[in-house]
Design a protein around this motif. Sequence first.
Motif, PDB file in Angstrom:
ATOM      1  N   SER B 203      42.320  58.495  21.895  1.00 23.00           N
ATOM      2  CA  SER B 203      43.780  58.507  21.804  1.00 23.00           C
ATOM      3  C   SER B 203      44.372  57.200  22.309  1.00 23.00           C
ATOM      4  N   ARG B 205      42.984  54.269  22.129  1.00 20.69           N
ATOM      5  CA  ARG B 205      42.792  53.256  21.080  1.00 20.69           C
ATOM      6  C   ARG B 205      43.810  53.449  19.951  1.00 20.69           C
ATOM      7  N   ASP B 206      44.106  54.698  19.615  1.00 17.60           N
ATOM      8  CA  ASP B 206      45.125  54.966  18.597  1.00 17.60           C
ATOM      9  C   ASP B 206      46.485  54.427  19.047  1.00 17.60           C
ATOM     10  N   ASN B 209      46.908  50.717  18.822  1.00 18.63           N
ATOM     11  CA  ASN B 209      47.195  50.184  17.484  1.00 18.63           C
ATOM     12  C   ASN B 209      48.692  49.991  17.246  1.00 18.63           C
ATOM     13  N   TYR B 210      49.519  50.817  17.897  1.00 17.10           N
ATOM     14  CA  TYR B 210      50.965  50.638  17.784  1.00 17.10           C
ATOM     15  C   TYR B 210      51.428  49.373  18.498  1.00 17.10           C
ATOM     16  N   TYR B 282      54.733  58.717  22.785  1.00 16.06           N
ATOM     17  CA  TYR B 282      53.373  58.977  22.294  1.00 16.06           C
ATOM     18  C   TYR B 282      52.661  59.960  23.221  1.00 16.06           C
ATOM     19  N   SER B 286      51.239  63.638  22.261  1.00  9.51           N
ATOM     20  CA  SER B 286      49.844  63.472  21.831  1.00  9.51           C
ATOM     21  C   SER B 286      49.032  64.761  21.928  1.00  9.51           C
TER      22      SER B 286
END
Lengths: 292, 292
Positions: B203, B205-206, B209-210, B282, B286
């Motif tokens: 999560s 790493r996700d 990305n933002y 986020y 999440s």
Amino acid sequence: VGARVAGASAAAKKGALAFIMRSVGTDTDRIGHTGMMRYEEGIAKIPAVALSNPDADLLENMLRREQPVTFSLNTSASGPTGDTVTIANVIGEVTGAETPDELITLGAHIDSWDVGTGAIDDGIGIGIVLAAGHYIATMEQRPARTIRVILFAAEEIGLVGVRDYVAQHKADMSQHMLGAEWDFGNGRIYEVEPGVGPQALASVRDFANYLAPMGVGLASTNTAKGQSDMSLLGEAGQPAFNFAPDGLDYFDYHHTENDTLDKVDQDALKLNTTIYTLFAWYAANSGVDYRQ
Amino acid sequence: VGARVAGASAAAKKGALAFIMRSVGTDTDRIGHTGMMRYEEGIAKIPAVALSNPDADLLENMLRREQPVTFSLNTSASGPTGDTVTIANVIGEVTGAETPDELITLGAHIDSWDVGTGAIDDGIGIGIVLAAGHYIATMEQRPARTIRVILFAAEEIGLVGVRDYVAQHKADMSQHMLGAEWDFGNGRIYEVEPGVGPQALASVRDFANYLAPMGVGLASTNTAKGQSDMSLLGEAGQPAFNFAPDGLDYFDYHHTENDTLDKVDQDALKLNTTIYTLFAWYAANSGVDYRQ
């Protein structure tokens, strides 16, 4: 700086209890700009202080809210008030080999404002004129005219040292052929303005050719009287050159606690010293009567 | 800063009468860096002061001449010494729509050191976390978890406010799912480091990305505990993200008179506020258990 000198009296006339001004200078350090101010006679002597730019911003923002603002001012002044002290101009010469009575003068002031260390105002000036004298004194050939380096005392409190110099030198003022002062900080000289007789302008243009490769232009005017102390010699009849340096950061350091040695631009200092040395050497050997 | 905290005691052990240190920071303003210091028990409590960089340069130059140097120190401290005052953490929430007991925390401290105005330390932090809460509160969709904004009291004198917070929240510390603090000045965030369970890293790493398009990298380590106040929540078990901003000028303003509003980099402030808002949104939606 005009506001600094005259602001308190102007405010007092309008009934103000104190005079607060935004610091001169563009810096955003929390350090106020200081310096001489005067009270007009017959007007109430109200406290006068400078606020640093960040503090002036804060105060302006408070006032912009259009709600009552309370400003509490605690200020004090210290130092001798009734006492007098004896100080002296410091004068040295490289005696001319041919016409020693004819003087080329280099000036700077030896005192400084109290808050900083005076590195820029006017340590730089003292350094430039002493170095110019030193370089010329160590040359094998002596200059034709005498080069006189004058470190003026008590400039800060109102050009006191130079007033005494002018009073003492009325009789030989006509021997003062040409002079230049350094009292404007840190920047590179970008222009020289003469204040000489019309026949001497050909010599000025010749001299300016030496400076052009260093990025120094020749002013189109011919009204220089000398800067700072030396302006009084100009009024007394001494021809002068005014060298104009970049002064963009002058008031950021001038008369603040930030006037310290680290602020000196050493490259500019070398260039400016070179120019003053050239000036003294050229003028001492030109044979030109700068009054004509 | 280690020298600032422990220097006086170390000097006293060697028989020093006072402890003088060069200011932390790279600035050349004539303003000393201040901040908390501690006396070891049983050691003489000698005066401890900081010299600004220009003044430290002057002193070093004097010492380099290898001639006796006289240093006269006049220092005073003011403020309440024996008195106590009551202060409060200020806490606000955007209540979660689905799992309101699960908390995402945003922290900053509401007190400041006395010499400046606290614009940077930690006015910026207060602004960032309040704005993040505000933007999320004004959205049509509510977050799943609760977003709790905590303005900690009395950080400067030793994380006092957060100690009380941790003491009061022992029972529900497991509901603190993830937190982040802002207390490091003015710069743009260049990296985020997590301090989460191994299963939560996907999560992280996700989320990273933002941030990548904003120039924010993901640290290779996973040891964040939370910064400043929130480090104590990290020690108490709350997972955390540490956002690392460019801090090159932090100690030029931190705990000096120059910590004023004009020093705030508004572009960086907008970027950092965006990142904290994204972070809170986020994490609140999440569904990830950041402890796992």
